[in-house]
Design a protein around this motif. Sequence first.
Motif, PDB file in Angstrom:
ATOM      1  N   TRP A  95       0.927  -1.476  -0.118  1.00  0.00           N
ATOM      2  CA  TRP A  95      -0.204  -0.046  -0.435  1.00  0.00           C
ATOM      3  C   TRP A  95       0.296   1.417  -0.125  1.00  0.00           C
ATOM      4  O   TRP A  95       0.261   1.655  -0.394  1.00  0.00           O
ATOM      5  N   MET A  96       1.787   1.328   0.581  1.00  0.00           N
ATOM      6  CA  MET A  96       2.775   2.697   0.570  1.00  0.00           C
ATOM      7  C   MET A  96       3.184   2.619  -1.001  1.00  0.00           C
ATOM      8  O   MET A  96       3.823   4.233  -0.914  1.00  0.00           O
ATOM      9  N   HIS A  97       3.085   1.686  -1.606  1.00  0.00           N
ATOM     10  CA  HIS A  97       3.694   2.506  -3.151  1.00  0.00           C
ATOM     11  C   HIS A  97       2.436   3.130  -4.157  1.00  0.00           C
ATOM     12  O   HIS A  97       1.922   3.431  -5.376  1.00  0.00           O
ATOM     13  N   ASN A  98       1.095   3.124  -3.522  1.00  0.00           N
ATOM     14  CA  ASN A  98       0.028   3.214  -3.503  1.00  0.00           C
ATOM     15  C   ASN A  98      -0.005   4.775  -3.835  1.00  0.00           C
ATOM     16  O   ASN A  98      -0.625   5.436  -3.218  1.00  0.00           O
ATOM     17  N   SER A  99       0.034   6.074  -4.795  1.00  0.00           N
ATOM     18  CA  SER A  99       0.552   7.341  -4.807  1.00  0.00           C
ATOM     19  C   SER A  99      -0.475   8.325  -5.763  1.00  0.00           C
ATOM     20  O   SER A  99      -1.068   8.912  -6.039  1.00  0.00           O
ATOM     21  N   CYS A 100      -1.781   7.179  -6.216  1.00  0.00           N
ATOM     22  CA  CYS A 100      -3.241   7.639  -6.410  1.00  0.00           C
ATOM     23  C   CYS A 100      -3.591   8.824  -5.869  1.00  0.00           C
ATOM     24  O   CYS A 100      -4.049   9.502  -7.022  1.00  0.00           O
ATOM     25  N   SER A 101      -3.831   8.526  -4.360  1.00  0.00           N
ATOM     26  CA  SER A 101      -4.899   9.920  -3.898  1.00  0.00           C
ATOM     27  C   SER A 101      -4.160  11.104  -3.964  1.00  0.00           C
ATOM     28  O   SER A 101      -4.422  11.967  -3.730  1.00  0.00           O
ATOM     29  N   LYS A 102      -2.783  10.506  -3.993  1.00  0.00           N
ATOM     30  CA  LYS A 102      -2.055  12.096  -4.010  1.00  0.00           C
ATOM     31  C   LYS A 102      -1.536  12.488  -5.380  1.00  0.00           C
ATOM     32  O   LYS A 102      -1.729  14.035  -5.176  1.00  0.00           O
ATOM     33  N   LYS A 103      -1.343  11.554  -6.220  1.00  0.00           N
ATOM     34  CA  LYS A 103      -1.288  12.716  -7.940  1.00  0.00           C
ATOM     35  C   LYS A 103      -2.325  11.955  -8.847  1.00  0.00           C
ATOM     36  O   LYS A 103      -2.430  10.956  -9.166  1.00  0.00           O
ATOM     37  N   CYS A 106      -0.304   8.533 -11.891  1.00  0.00           N
ATOM     38  CA  CYS A 106       0.112   7.309 -11.169  1.00  0.00           C
ATOM     39  C   CYS A 106       0.036   6.059 -11.455  1.00  0.00           C
ATOM     40  O   CYS A 106      -0.875   6.174 -12.517  1.00  0.00           O
ATOM     41  N   GLN A 107       0.747   5.134 -11.058  1.00  0.00           N
ATOM     42  CA  GLN A 107       0.612   3.881 -11.711  1.00  0.00           C
ATOM     43  C   GLN A 107      -0.007   2.934 -10.319  1.00  0.00           C
ATOM     44  O   GLN A 107       0.618   2.697  -9.507  1.00  0.00           O
ATOM     45  N   ASP A 183     -11.021   4.565   1.368  1.00  0.00           N
ATOM     46  CA  ASP A 183     -10.637   5.569   0.592  1.00  0.00           C
ATOM     47  C   ASP A 183     -12.030   5.454  -0.743  1.00  0.00           C
ATOM     48  O   ASP A 183     -12.264   4.489  -1.290  1.00  0.00           O
TER      49      ASP A 183
END
Length: 183
Positions: A95-103, A106-107, A183
């Motif tokens: 989950w630490m690799h999930n950046s979609c809520s921030k940018k 994203c992948q 989320d």
Amino acid sequence: MFSLFQAFLKAWDAACASSGKVKIHIPPGTYKLGPVKFKGPCKNVTTLTIVHKGTIKASTNIDKYKSDYWVEFYRVNGLTLEGGGTFDGQGADTWMHNSCSKKKHCQALPVSVKFIHTIDTTVKRFKSINPKFFHMAVIGCEKFHATNLTLEAPEESPNTDGIHIETSTNLKITDANIRTGDD
């Protein structure tokens, strides 16, 4: 060395090359599996049933996922997935690799189980826990029936939606227990 990935694909290829009503059995036990795509069409198969009674755990090595799925069924007609087994996405480790809520660009992390362009699919007694992203995706499918689903993710999990449905027709989902992240 013969891997579990190869064993699953070998069983799939044999089943898909068969004719009539075909079954694949996954016995009780715990199995670790990286991303895998089960492709059709299975031309002479009228129904293909997977009886899953074990626990299949996703690889936690995010570099293994070159696409957006962990397990994908693609262009398969007459598929049934049943048996009460568990798909454990082991999402907490990724989950630490999930950046979609921030940018915006994203992948996305992989979906646990995807059904793409399937026809006449039945999913019953299905359990998915701790996905990396969505538990299940149904995309471009016709006549998709799911019942007795358990989809669970802890409250702190990011964007672990239950079922993502897109451009599909004639869907019926009943008896679903869905508890996903915040989320």
